[in-house]
Design a protein around this motif. Structure first.
Motif, mmCIF file in Angstrom:
data_model
loop_
_atom_site.group_PDB
_atom_site.id
_atom_site.type_symbol
_atom_site.label_atom_id
_atom_site.label_comp_id
_atom_site.label_asym_id
_atom_site.label_seq_id
_atom_site.Cartn_x
_atom_site.Cartn_y
_atom_site.Cartn_z
ATOM 1 N N PRO A 121 31.827 37.643 69.839
ATOM 2 C CA PRO A 121 33.189 37.852 68.988
ATOM 3 C C PRO A 121 33.114 37.092 67.699
ATOM 4 O O PRO A 121 33.373 37.561 66.762
ATOM 5 N N ASP A 122 32.951 35.591 67.784
ATOM 6 C CA ASP A 122 33.266 34.903 66.638
ATOM 7 C C ASP A 122 32.015 35.017 65.680
ATOM 8 O O ASP A 122 32.040 35.146 64.538
ATOM 9 N N LEU A 123 31.023 35.168 66.409
ATOM 10 C CA LEU A 123 29.577 35.345 65.354
ATOM 11 C C LEU A 123 29.601 36.447 64.463
ATOM 12 O O LEU A 123 29.265 36.700 63.440
ATOM 13 N N LEU A 124 30.330 37.802 65.112
ATOM 14 C CA LEU A 124 30.205 39.114 64.578
ATOM 15 C C LEU A 124 31.548 39.296 63.756
ATOM 16 O O LEU A 124 31.567 40.254 63.096
ATOM 17 N N GLY A 125 32.643 38.272 63.959
ATOM 18 C CA GLY A 125 34.134 38.816 63.445
ATOM 19 C C GLY A 125 34.160 38.467 61.928
ATOM 20 O O GLY A 125 35.137 38.742 61.354
ATOM 21 N N GLY A 126 32.955 38.115 61.307
ATOM 22 C CA GLY A 126 33.135 37.687 60.103
ATOM 23 C C GLY A 126 33.581 36.282 59.426
ATOM 24 O O GLY A 126 33.609 36.194 58.230
ATOM 25 N N ARG A 127 33.919 35.602 60.352
ATOM 26 C CA ARG A 127 34.532 34.261 60.005
ATOM 27 C C ARG A 127 33.310 33.111 59.710
ATOM 28 O O ARG A 127 33.668 32.196 59.268
ATOM 29 N N LEU A 128 32.221 33.580 60.676
ATOM 30 C CA LEU A 128 31.232 32.567 60.652
ATOM 31 C C LEU A 128 29.925 32.965 59.922
ATOM 32 O O LEU A 128 29.753 34.156 59.907
ATOM 33 N N LEU A 129 29.165 32.126 59.707
ATOM 34 C CA LEU A 129 28.005 32.501 58.661
ATOM 35 C C LEU A 129 26.781 31.742 59.607
ATOM 36 O O LEU A 129 26.711 30.749 59.570
ATOM 37 N N GLY A 130 25.775 32.619 59.795
ATOM 38 C CA GLY A 130 24.695 32.127 60.490
ATOM 39 C C GLY A 130 23.395 31.618 59.478
ATOM 40 O O GLY A 130 23.254 32.047 58.556
ATOM 41 N N ALA A 131 22.417 30.907 60.197
ATOM 42 C CA ALA A 131 21.275 30.626 59.682
ATOM 43 C C ALA A 131 20.208 30.497 60.687
ATOM 44 O O ALA A 131 20.362 30.375 61.788
ATOM 45 N N TYR A 132 18.776 30.897 60.096
ATOM 46 C CA TYR A 132 17.730 31.060 61.183
ATOM 47 C C TYR A 132 16.745 29.975 60.992
ATOM 48 O O TYR A 132 16.250 29.789 59.868
ATOM 49 N N CYS A 133 16.692 29.133 61.810
ATOM 50 C CA CYS A 133 15.712 27.979 61.940
ATOM 51 C C CYS A 133 14.237 27.865 62.423
ATOM 52 O O CYS A 133 14.101 27.817 63.677
ATOM 53 N N LEU A 134 13.501 28.365 61.704
ATOM 54 C CA LEU A 134 12.086 28.720 62.189
ATOM 55 C C LEU A 134 10.891 27.820 61.719
ATOM 56 O O LEU A 134 10.287 26.908 62.002
ATOM 57 N N SER A 135 10.905 27.982 60.331
ATOM 58 C CA SER A 135 9.798 27.209 59.403
ATOM 59 C C SER A 135 10.130 25.746 59.387
ATOM 60 O O SER A 135 11.107 25.266 59.665
ATOM 61 N N GLU A 136 8.954 24.875 59.431
ATOM 62 C CA GLU A 136 8.951 23.500 59.302
ATOM 63 C C GLU A 136 8.133 23.224 58.073
ATOM 64 O O GLU A 136 7.204 24.035 57.688
ATOM 65 N N PRO A 137 8.401 21.694 57.623
ATOM 66 C CA PRO A 137 7.632 21.294 56.591
ATOM 67 C C PRO A 137 6.273 21.499 56.491
ATOM 68 O O PRO A 137 5.604 22.094 55.556
ATOM 69 N N GLN A 138 5.554 21.015 57.547
ATOM 70 C CA GLN A 138 4.122 21.116 57.959
ATOM 71 C C GLN A 138 3.525 22.415 58.518
ATOM 72 O O GLN A 138 2.295 22.563 58.459
ATOM 73 N N GLY A 139 4.491 23.358 58.929
ATOM 74 C CA GLY A 139 4.058 24.649 59.512
ATOM 75 C C GLY A 139 3.916 25.939 58.603
ATOM 76 O O GLY A 139 2.936 26.642 58.805
ATOM 77 N N GLY A 140 4.693 25.937 57.742
ATOM 78 C CA GLY A 140 5.054 27.260 56.919
ATOM 79 C C GLY A 140 4.801 28.563 57.712
ATOM 80 O O GLY A 140 5.668 28.694 58.592
ATOM 81 N N SER A 141 3.815 29.045 57.514
ATOM 82 C CA SER A 141 3.481 30.428 58.281
ATOM 83 C C SER A 141 2.754 30.261 59.607
ATOM 84 O O SER A 141 2.488 31.369 60.249
ATOM 85 N N ASP A 142 2.925 29.057 60.144
ATOM 86 C CA ASP A 142 2.296 28.717 61.409
ATOM 87 C C ASP A 142 3.382 28.237 62.278
ATOM 88 O O ASP A 142 3.250 26.978 62.949
#
Length: 401
Positions: A121-142
């Motif tokens: 409810p908090d994540l979807l309620g418009g009060r919070l903003l998310g980020a997606y953390c996958l890429s790394e400095p040495q990894g890029g597309s891997d």
């Protein structure tokens, strides 16, 4: 500084009256909130947090997700057309909406009922903003080579590592984080929902990007960040599958952004060509100009239909990973080509900041890189073709893979 014209209404096929009303609401917000601010914010590199608050209050940050948790429960074909409308006015905002939706994906699709009731409810309620953390400095597309670790310590995990190129990195209220909990390779990666502001999280300086400057992007370091074990989404070792599943949907968001950006460039160039005179005639009457406009309109329509085709597959529960890669590849390459051509239509005027097409061209380049470079999209598509060919051959010969 010239404010671009309000986007012309596209004749859309929408599944319900509610969807038509939603597109009308989006256009009202575009005219009233986005267009008056975009030029100044992009010039200053100012993150428009108030705009995201407004979009959240209007329900546009949670459109694909269930009503039960505060979402709009809209099909992908509707949500993506909303993203396209936003991108026609302000790519940075449209990408931000797509990234936020991507960041909620893990909890919505892999969280337990208890986790969803507690946090969604908090994540979807418009009060919070998310980020997606996958890429790394040495990894890029891997991403399978990731080094960020999450070590179990009783009822907690301790996270250490660095993520790179994180949209909303310095301003996010929560992170969908992938970290290594086991063996090398994809099978050793797990997924976590990490609250922003947890001690040990530090964002780097904002990247100085070619375009989309109002969208803040940075590295994010995790130094002895301790979170409760119940913030792991799914079982240990399932994080790579969660990340890739999220990217399939995210690639459709980027495809919609690309179509919206290209449409914005065409809108400006077509209007300019209808008013600019040379050699005693409107330049829209010259074949060299009119053919550029005609090609752009055709490419945009084609890319739009491709992302909607992939979205329809998603909406009926069919596999859409390959189609999402195709849509992202075609739409973003199209946006780069169209925005370049629309600068050419304006000539010298297209190369200066009095018109927004030079910004559109700079912004289009980013879309060929994010959510997996277009070279990675080609790899995904080629592997799918190889798999289909192999399966067909096995069926014909009675062999098993």
């Amino acid at each position: 500084m010239v404010i671009p014209l309000a986007p012309a209404v596209i004749d859309r096929e929408l599944p319900s009256e509610e969807a038509f009303d939603l597109l009308a609401l989006t256009r009202d917000l575009v005219r009233g909130e986005l267009l008056p601010q975009v030029n100044a914010a992009e010039s200053a590199g100012a993150f428009p947090r108030a705009v995201f608050t407004t979009l959240g209050e209007a329900g546009l940050l949670s459109l694909p997700y269930p009503h039960r948790y505060g979402g709009g429960e809209q099909p992908a074909v509707v949500y993506l057309q909303v993203v396209e409308e936003l991108a026609r006015a302000w790519l940075g905002v449209a990408m931000g909406v797509s990234v936020h939706v991507l960041s909620c994906h893990g909890l919505v699709n892999y969280g337990t009922d208890e986790q969803k009731d507690r946090w969604l409810p908090d994540l979807l309620g418009g009060r919070l903003l998310g980020a997606y953390c996958l890429s790394e400095p040495q990894g890029g597309s891997d991403p399978g080579a990731m080094l960020t670790s999450a070590v179990r310590d009783g009822d907690t995990y301790v996270i250490n590592g660095e993520k790179a190129w994180i949209t909303h990195g310095p301003v996010a209220d929560f992170y969908l984080l992938m970290a290594r909990t086991g063996e090398p390779g994809p099978r050793g990666i797990s997924s976590f929902l990490v609250p922003g502001g947890t001690p040990g999280i530090e964002a780097g300086i904002n990247e100085r990007k070619m375009g989309v400057r109002s969208s803040v992007t940075s590295s994010v370091r995790f130094e002895n960040v301790r979170i409760d074990a119940d913030r792991r989404l799914g079982a240990e070792g399932k994080g790579f599958a969660i990340a890739m599943s999220a990217l399939d949907s995210g690639r459709l968001g980027i495809a919609a952004c690309a179509v919206g950006l290209a449409q914005a460039a065409l809108d400006v160039a077509a209007e300019y060509a209808r008013t600019r005179r040379a050699f005693g005639s409107l330049i829209s009457d010259f074949q060299g100009v009119s053919f550029l406009l005609a090609d752009a309109a055709s490419k945009i329509a084609s890319a739009r239909q491709l992302y909607l085709y992939a979205a329809r597959r998603k909406d009926v529960g069919k596999s859409f990973s390959t189609e999402a890669a195709m849509a992202k590849l075609i739409a973003t390459d199209m946006a780069m080509a169209v925005t370049t051509d629309m600068v050419q239509v304006l000539g010298g005027a297209g190369y200066v900041e009095d018109y927004p097409v030079e910004r559109y061209m700079r912004e289009a380049k980013l879309l060929q890189i994010v959510e997996g470079t277009n070279q990675i999209q080609r790899l995904v598509i080629a592997r799918s073709l190889n798999r289909i060919t192999r399966e067909a051959r096995n069926r014909a010969t009675g062999e098993t893979s």
